[in-house]
Design a protein around this motif. Structure first.
Motif, PDB file in Angstrom:
ATOM      1  N   PHE A 201       0.771  -1.145  -0.153  1.00  0.00           N
ATOM      2  CA  PHE A 201       0.085   0.150  -0.046  1.00  0.00           C
ATOM      3  C   PHE A 201       0.671   1.103   0.097  1.00  0.00           C
ATOM      4  O   PHE A 201       0.944   1.894   0.957  1.00  0.00           O
ATOM      5  N   THR A 204      -0.231   5.017   1.254  1.00  0.00           N
ATOM      6  CA  THR A 204      -0.446   5.312   2.468  1.00  0.00           C
ATOM      7  C   THR A 204       0.848   6.001   3.405  1.00  0.00           C
ATOM      8  O   THR A 204       0.727   6.349   4.560  1.00  0.00           O
ATOM      9  N   SER A 231      -9.019   2.457   4.550  1.00  0.00           N
ATOM     10  CA  SER A 231      -7.917   2.755   3.588  1.00  0.00           C
ATOM     11  C   SER A 231      -7.435   4.260   3.873  1.00  0.00           C
ATOM     12  O   SER A 231      -8.191   5.125   4.357  1.00  0.00           O
ATOM     13  N   GLU A 235      -6.093   2.749  -0.466  1.00  0.00           N
ATOM     14  CA  GLU A 235      -5.137   1.579  -0.362  1.00  0.00           C
ATOM     15  C   GLU A 235      -5.515   1.104   1.332  1.00  0.00           C
ATOM     16  O   GLU A 235      -5.321   1.982   2.199  1.00  0.00           O
ATOM     17  N   LYS A 238     -11.192  -2.495   3.366  1.00  0.00           N
ATOM     18  CA  LYS A 238     -12.383  -1.953   2.761  1.00  0.00           C
ATOM     19  C   LYS A 238     -13.650  -2.159   3.675  1.00  0.00           C
ATOM     20  O   LYS A 238     -14.768  -1.969   3.032  1.00  0.00           O
ATOM     21  N   ASP A 242     -12.949   5.313   3.491  1.00  0.00           N
ATOM     22  CA  ASP A 242     -11.435   5.904   3.410  1.00  0.00           C
ATOM     23  C   ASP A 242     -11.343   6.926   4.404  1.00  0.00           C
ATOM     24  O   ASP A 242     -12.183   7.841   4.466  1.00  0.00           O
TER      25      ASP A 242
END
Length: 307
Positions: A201, A204, A231, A235, A238, A242
């Motif tokens: 990821f 991030t 996320s 990323e 889920k 986010d």
């Protein structure tokens, strides 16, 4: 050679999908012979995928894992059910040895970062050493649900969302291993992947942030406490929203409210998000610093055309 159970002959094909368990039961000093046949209930639909450090992947069905690893009935203090539960499970170490046989087995992953991915989008970062602790098991059923001919779920529904934990549920038997913050307890587990978090990821990472900035400590906390469900820049997990795009959480919620919600979300609303009483005030400061830093490093996947 054909085999018989009761009045029915089992062919070689039957024996590929049935296991026969023979046990001697002593009752009142007399031995009785008990023969029980159990199908691999829904095993054709249950599989676990492994991705090694080279990116090579291989999947194993539940039937294959049961043939490779000894199974046993275990009792655990289940944090999601909130009570003692019994499961039929395989040793996690054996499963890792099988899945990563081409790259040193479980022991070969000890110093590597791994991701435990669930079918619902939950993604838990762990170290190989975490998974090699004594007490880890891969549960695939509850004993009373392994009934011949049954097509029902192999598990009782779990969590506030009341979801089926199938195909696999990672559980721990140790008295000190019942905290999902400290030990990974992912259900609906479908993949174990060797990948450092930053590599899996990269969006991030608070790139360019000064060394020693508290946002780096917050980033480490985010990986451990938040990324399983949330996320950043599209990323991570889920399950939850986010936290950075299209707007950062620090842009639309007051900081005191964010701190309170992280510490005890159900004090605000009923939710599946777990409480984090273990986080100190300094930890919360660091998380806010990370969220603030990432608010200046937005990379929206929708703008990139990724979704």
């Amino acid at each position: 050679m054909p085999r018989w159970i009761g009045a029915r002959m089992l062919t070689a094909g039957d024996w590929r999908s049935w296991r026969v368990f023979i046990r001697w039961t002593l009752v009142g000093g007399l031995a009785s012979f008990v023969l029980a046949a159990r199908p691999f209930a829904a095993e054709s639909d249950a599989s676990l995928r492994f991705l090694d450090v080279t990116g090579e992947g291989r999947s194993f069905s539940l039937a294959e894992l049961r043939l490779a690893c000894d199974e046993r009935e275990i009792a655990v203090d289940d944090p999601y059910h909130g009570k003692r539960m019994r499961y039929v499970a395989l040793s996690l170490r054996c499963v890792l040895d099988r899945g990563f046989a081409a790259s040193g087995g479980g022991e070969g992953q000890r110093d590597r970062g791994l991701l435990l991915r669930a079918s619902d989008g939950y993604t838990r970062p762990v170290s190989g050493g975490d998974l090699l602790e004594v007490g880890g098991f891969l549960a695939f059923a509850e004993p009373d649900r392994l009934v011949a001919g049954s097509h029902a779920s192999r598990f009782t529904k779990i969590d506030r969302r009341q979801v089926d934990p199938s195909p696999f549920y990672l559980v721990w038997t140790g008295a000190e291993q019942g905290d999902p913050h400290a030990h990974a307890w992912p259900y609906q587990l479908v993949q174990i992947e060797v990948a450092p978090f930053e590599q899996a990821f990269p969006r991030t990472v608070p790139s360019g942030l000064a060394k020693g900035h508290s946002g780096w400590e917050g980033y480490a906390l985010f990986q451990h406490a938040c990324a399983s469900c949330h996320s950043i820049n599209g990323e991570g997990g889920k399950i939850g929203p986010d936290l950075n795009v299209p707007r950062s959480i620090v842009e639309y919620r007051p900081i005191p409210q964010i701190r309170k919600y992280i510490r005890d979300p159900e004090a605000t609303r009923y939710t599946s998000m777990p409480a984090h009483p273990n986080l100190s005030e300094a930890d919360l400061d660091a998380l806010i610093a990370y969220f603030s830093a990432m608010s200046q490093r937005k990379d929206d996947p929708r703008s990139r055309g990724d979704s």
